[in-house]
Design a protein around this motif. Structure first.
Motif, mmCIF file in Angstrom:
data_model
loop_
_atom_site.group_PDB
_atom_site.id
_atom_site.type_symbol
_atom_site.label_atom_id
_atom_site.label_comp_id
_atom_site.label_asym_id
_atom_site.label_seq_id
_atom_site.Cartn_x
_atom_site.Cartn_y
_atom_site.Cartn_z
ATOM 1 N N ALA A 73 0.799 -1.171 0.232
ATOM 2 C CA ALA A 73 -0.107 -0.033 0.023
ATOM 3 C C ALA A 73 0.949 1.156 -0.057
ATOM 4 O O ALA A 73 1.950 1.306 0.622
ATOM 5 C CB ALA A 73 -0.888 0.011 1.427
ATOM 6 N N VAL A 74 0.206 2.167 -0.625
ATOM 7 C CA VAL A 74 1.112 3.633 -0.723
ATOM 8 C C VAL A 74 0.757 4.259 0.710
ATOM 9 O O VAL A 74 -0.251 4.010 1.529
ATOM 10 C CB VAL A 74 0.383 4.667 -1.760
ATOM 11 N N VAL B 274 -8.305 3.573 2.535
ATOM 12 C CA VAL B 274 -8.213 2.456 3.241
ATOM 13 C C VAL B 274 -6.637 2.041 3.573
ATOM 14 O O VAL B 274 -5.740 1.820 2.823
ATOM 15 C CB VAL B 274 -8.724 1.191 2.305
ATOM 16 N N ARG B 275 -6.496 1.960 4.865
ATOM 17 C CA ARG B 275 -5.317 1.915 5.518
ATOM 18 C C ARG B 275 -5.020 0.236 5.757
ATOM 19 O O ARG B 275 -5.805 -0.363 6.090
ATOM 20 C CB ARG B 275 -4.950 2.628 6.818
ATOM 21 N N THR C 241 -0.114 0.568 -4.301
ATOM 22 C CA THR C 241 -1.610 0.340 -4.253
ATOM 23 C C THR C 241 -2.110 1.323 -3.673
ATOM 24 O O THR C 241 -1.943 1.439 -2.391
ATOM 25 C CB THR C 241 -2.080 -1.043 -4.298
ATOM 26 N N VAL C 242 -3.113 2.176 -4.220
ATOM 27 C CA VAL C 242 -3.945 3.173 -3.398
ATOM 28 C C VAL C 242 -5.197 2.274 -3.358
ATOM 29 O O VAL C 242 -5.639 1.944 -4.274
ATOM 30 C CB VAL C 242 -4.013 4.583 -4.085
ATOM 31 N N ARG C 243 -5.913 2.342 -2.105
ATOM 32 C CA ARG C 243 -7.095 1.622 -1.770
ATOM 33 C C ARG C 243 -8.026 2.681 -1.145
ATOM 34 O O ARG C 243 -7.746 3.019 -0.116
ATOM 35 C CB ARG C 243 -6.897 0.518 -0.842
ATOM 36 N N VAL D 88 -6.158 1.334 -7.083
ATOM 37 C CA VAL D 88 -5.311 1.925 -8.098
ATOM 38 C C VAL D 88 -3.870 1.598 -7.692
ATOM 39 O O VAL D 88 -3.118 1.936 -6.687
ATOM 40 C CB VAL D 88 -5.623 3.376 -7.898
ATOM 41 N N THR D 89 -3.185 0.953 -8.732
ATOM 42 C CA THR D 89 -1.858 0.558 -8.708
ATOM 43 C C THR D 89 -0.989 1.712 -9.435
ATOM 44 O O THR D 89 -1.256 2.037 -10.429
ATOM 45 C CB THR D 89 -1.460 -0.371 -9.356
ATOM 46 N N VAL D 90 0.102 2.479 -8.759
ATOM 47 C CA VAL D 90 0.905 3.360 -9.293
ATOM 48 C C VAL D 90 2.080 2.872 -9.145
ATOM 49 O O VAL D 90 2.562 1.980 -8.526
ATOM 50 C CB VAL D 90 0.892 4.710 -8.347
#
Length: 149
Positions: A53-54, A146-147, A88-90, A122-124
Protein backbone atom coordinates in the motif's frame (compact mmCIF):
# COMPACT_ATOMS: atom_id res chain seq x y z
CA UNK A 1 1.43 -44.12 0.34
CA UNK A 2 -2.07 -43.96 -1.07
CA UNK A 3 -2.89 -43.47 -4.72
CA UNK A 4 -4.29 -39.96 -4.04
CA UNK A 5 -1.09 -38.91 -2.27
CA UNK A 6 0.99 -40.10 -5.24
CA UNK A 7 -1.21 -38.10 -7.64
CA UNK A 8 -0.91 -34.94 -5.54
CA UNK A 9 2.89 -35.31 -5.38
CA UNK A 10 3.07 -35.85 -9.15
CA UNK A 11 0.93 -32.77 -9.85
CA UNK A 12 3.06 -30.63 -7.52
CA UNK A 13 6.22 -31.91 -9.22
CA UNK A 14 4.85 -30.97 -12.65
CA UNK A 15 3.85 -27.48 -11.44
CA UNK A 16 7.28 -26.99 -9.90
CA UNK A 17 9.01 -28.12 -13.10
CA UNK A 18 6.85 -25.73 -15.15
CA UNK A 19 7.62 -22.86 -12.79
CA UNK A 20 11.37 -23.48 -12.88
CA UNK A 21 11.32 -23.97 -16.66
CA UNK A 22 9.40 -20.74 -17.16
CA UNK A 23 11.77 -18.80 -14.92
CA UNK A 24 14.87 -20.19 -16.64
CA UNK A 25 13.67 -19.99 -20.25
CA UNK A 26 12.16 -16.54 -19.94
CA UNK A 27 15.21 -14.99 -18.31
CA UNK A 28 18.00 -13.08 -19.96
CA UNK A 29 20.58 -10.67 -18.61
CA UNK A 30 18.72 -7.45 -19.35
CA UNK A 31 17.28 -5.41 -16.51
CA UNK A 32 13.85 -5.36 -18.21
CA UNK A 33 13.65 -9.16 -18.12
CA UNK A 34 14.55 -9.21 -14.45
CA UNK A 35 11.99 -6.51 -13.62
CA UNK A 36 9.19 -8.11 -15.67
CA UNK A 37 9.74 -11.88 -15.87
CA UNK A 38 6.47 -12.71 -17.67
CA UNK A 39 4.91 -16.12 -18.25
CA UNK A 40 4.17 -18.42 -15.36
CA UNK A 41 6.29 -16.34 -12.97
CA UNK A 42 4.13 -13.28 -13.66
CA UNK A 43 0.96 -15.34 -13.22
CA UNK A 44 2.12 -16.69 -9.83
CA UNK A 45 3.08 -13.17 -8.78
CA UNK A 46 -0.28 -11.74 -9.78
CA UNK A 47 -2.15 -14.57 -8.03
CA UNK A 48 -0.23 -14.72 -4.76
CA UNK A 49 1.74 -11.50 -4.28
CA UNK A 50 0.10 -8.35 -3.00
CA UNK A 51 1.37 -4.94 -4.03
CA UNK A 52 2.25 -2.89 -0.94
CA UNK A 53 0.00 0.00 0.00
CA UNK A 54 0.99 3.61 -0.56
CA UNK A 55 1.86 5.31 2.72
CA UNK A 56 -1.03 7.73 3.47
CA UNK A 57 1.62 10.41 4.13
CA UNK A 58 2.47 10.18 0.38
CA UNK A 59 -1.09 11.19 -0.59
CA UNK A 60 -2.18 14.78 -1.02
CA UNK A 61 -5.36 16.46 -2.27
CA UNK A 62 -7.23 19.71 -1.81
CA UNK A 63 -10.33 17.65 -1.02
CA UNK A 64 -8.62 15.57 1.70
CA UNK A 65 -9.48 15.84 5.38
CA UNK A 66 -7.72 13.07 7.30
CA UNK A 67 -8.62 9.80 5.58
CA UNK A 68 -11.73 11.27 3.92
CA UNK A 69 -11.81 12.66 0.40
CA UNK A 70 -14.85 14.87 -0.32
CA UNK A 71 -15.31 15.56 -4.03
CA UNK A 72 -17.32 18.68 -4.91
CA UNK A 73 -17.68 20.55 -8.19
CA UNK A 74 -17.13 17.46 -10.35
CA UNK A 75 -13.61 16.30 -9.55
CA UNK A 76 -10.60 16.30 -7.28
CA UNK A 77 -7.01 15.20 -7.92
CA UNK A 78 -5.34 12.86 -5.44
CA UNK A 79 -1.58 13.21 -5.85
CA UNK A 80 0.68 10.25 -5.02
CA UNK A 81 4.31 11.13 -4.27
CA UNK A 82 7.18 9.23 -5.89
CA UNK A 83 8.12 5.98 -4.17
CA UNK A 84 9.88 2.65 -4.53
CA UNK A 85 8.34 0.24 -7.04
CA UNK A 86 4.67 -0.40 -7.64
CA UNK A 87 2.25 0.41 -4.85
CA UNK A 88 -1.50 0.41 -4.43
CA UNK A 89 -3.89 3.12 -3.28
CA UNK A 90 -7.04 1.59 -1.81
CA UNK A 91 -10.15 3.76 -1.60
CA UNK A 92 -13.61 2.87 -0.28
CA UNK A 93 -16.42 4.73 -2.02
CA UNK A 94 -19.06 6.32 0.19
CA UNK A 95 -21.13 7.14 -2.88
CA UNK A 96 -21.04 6.44 -6.62
CA UNK A 97 -17.78 7.84 -8.00
CA UNK A 98 -15.35 7.45 -10.88
CA UNK A 99 -11.62 6.92 -10.35
CA UNK A 100 -9.14 7.42 -13.17
CA UNK A 101 -5.32 7.13 -13.27
CA UNK A 102 -2.55 6.25 -15.70
CA UNK A 103 -1.46 2.62 -15.81
CA UNK A 104 2.01 2.27 -14.26
CA UNK A 105 4.72 2.81 -16.87
CA UNK A 106 2.20 3.43 -19.68
CA UNK A 107 0.39 6.31 -21.34
CA UNK A 108 -2.99 4.57 -20.98
CA UNK A 109 -5.62 5.89 -18.58
CA UNK A 110 -7.53 3.30 -16.56
CA UNK A 111 -10.96 4.19 -15.18
CA UNK A 112 -13.12 2.44 -12.60
CA UNK A 113 -16.66 3.36 -11.69
CA UNK A 114 -17.41 2.44 -8.10
CA UNK A 115 -20.70 2.20 -6.28
CA UNK A 116 -21.17 3.11 -2.63
CA UNK A 117 -19.40 0.54 -0.46
CA UNK A 118 -17.01 -0.66 -3.19
CA UNK A 119 -13.26 -0.64 -2.64
CA UNK A 120 -11.22 0.61 -5.58
CA UNK A 121 -7.56 -0.35 -5.93
CA UNK A 122 -5.31 1.91 -8.03
CA UNK A 123 -1.82 0.64 -8.76
CA UNK A 124 0.82 3.33 -9.23
CA UNK A 125 4.47 3.14 -10.24
CA UNK A 126 7.58 4.84 -8.88
CA UNK A 127 6.84 8.22 -10.46
CA UNK A 128 4.51 10.82 -8.95
CA UNK A 129 0.96 10.04 -10.10
CA UNK A 130 -2.30 11.99 -10.23
CA UNK A 131 -5.49 10.03 -9.56
CA UNK A 132 -8.67 11.77 -10.75
CA UNK A 133 -11.69 11.35 -8.49
CA UNK A 134 -14.81 12.14 -10.52
CA UNK A 135 -18.26 12.91 -9.14
CA UNK A 136 -20.83 13.40 -11.91
CA UNK A 137 -23.28 16.26 -11.74
CA UNK A 138 -23.73 18.72 -8.92
CA UNK A 139 -23.41 16.05 -6.25
CA UNK A 140 -20.90 15.62 -3.45
CA UNK A 141 -19.07 12.28 -3.36
CA UNK A 142 -16.91 10.82 -0.63
CA UNK A 143 -14.14 8.24 -0.51
CA UNK A 144 -12.11 6.93 2.39
CA UNK A 145 -8.43 5.99 2.23
CA UNK A 146 -8.17 2.35 3.29
CA UNK A 147 -5.20 1.84 5.59
CA UNK A 148 -3.42 -1.48 5.78
CA UNK A 149 -3.64 -3.36 9.07
Amino acid sequence: MTRQTKIVIAVLAVITAMFVGSAVNGADDSEDALREPGGLVEWFGAKFARTPAVDPADLGAACRDGDTLTVRDGSCVLRVAAGDGRRTVRLRAGSDVGVQAPAPGQDTLVRSDAKAGDTVEVTVGEDPTDIDLICAGARTCTLTIVRED
